[in-house]
Design a protein around this motif. Structure first.
Motif: not given
Ligand code: CO
Length: 155
Positions: A3-12, A94-98, A122-128, A145-146
């Motif tokens: 389990l990696g860092r909690l990158n973000h919480i998606g809020v609609a 929820l979005c976790f990094e790996v 994804g929104a950070h330009g990394t694969p999701i 991906e981190t």
């Protein structure tokens, strides 16, 4: 999986503009990024930073978990159903990094978890990719991906 860092919480939200005002004026957010369209996912996105450490700790305040505000781009947006059920908006994922997205995907697949669609950028330009909430304790889960560099912190 590790389990990696909690990158973000998606809020609609039905209105990113209203949500920006909320996080700025009510919650005291000081770092709100410029909203942008993520066409492939049918949403407009805006990241709000939370500090990595509390004020006065003397530690860097960058690199904290973000709030990812998402607003439908159009009538076909995949989050329209969520907003129909939750007109005020609310916690969407929820979005976790790996460290390695392909390895993480293979491990979820081995465990029979339902992955929603292909791995994509994804929104950070990394694969999701997203994993079905029914296989994740009721929580729509994004695996990301981190980032190799924290490029998004500087915009
Ligand atoms: Co997300």
């Amino acid at each position: 999986m590790k389990l990696g860092r909690l990158n973000h919480i998606g809020v609609a939200t039905p209105s990113i503009a209203d949500s920006i005002a909320f996080y700025r004026d009510v919650m005291g957010a000081t770092k709100i990024h410029t909203p942008f369209d993520l066409e492939e996912q049918g949403v407009k996105v805006c990241f709000v930073d939370t500090p990595a450490h509390s004020t006065g700790s003397g530690l860097s305040d960058s690199g904290g978990t973000q709030i990812e505000l998402i607003e439908p781009l159009d009538a076909d947006s995949p989050i329209n159903g969520f907003l129909a059920k939750n007109p005020l908006g609310g916690q969407h994922h929820l979005c976790f990094e790996v460290p390695d997205i392909a390895e993480a995907r293979a491990e979820f697949e081995e465990q029979g978890k339902r992955i929603l669609g292909p791995t994509r950028i994804g929104a950070h330009g990394t694969p999701i990719f997203f994993v079905h909430p029914k296989d994740m304790g009721g929580m729509l889960t994004e695996i990301m991906e981190t980032p190799r560099e924290d490029a998004h912190w500087s915009n």
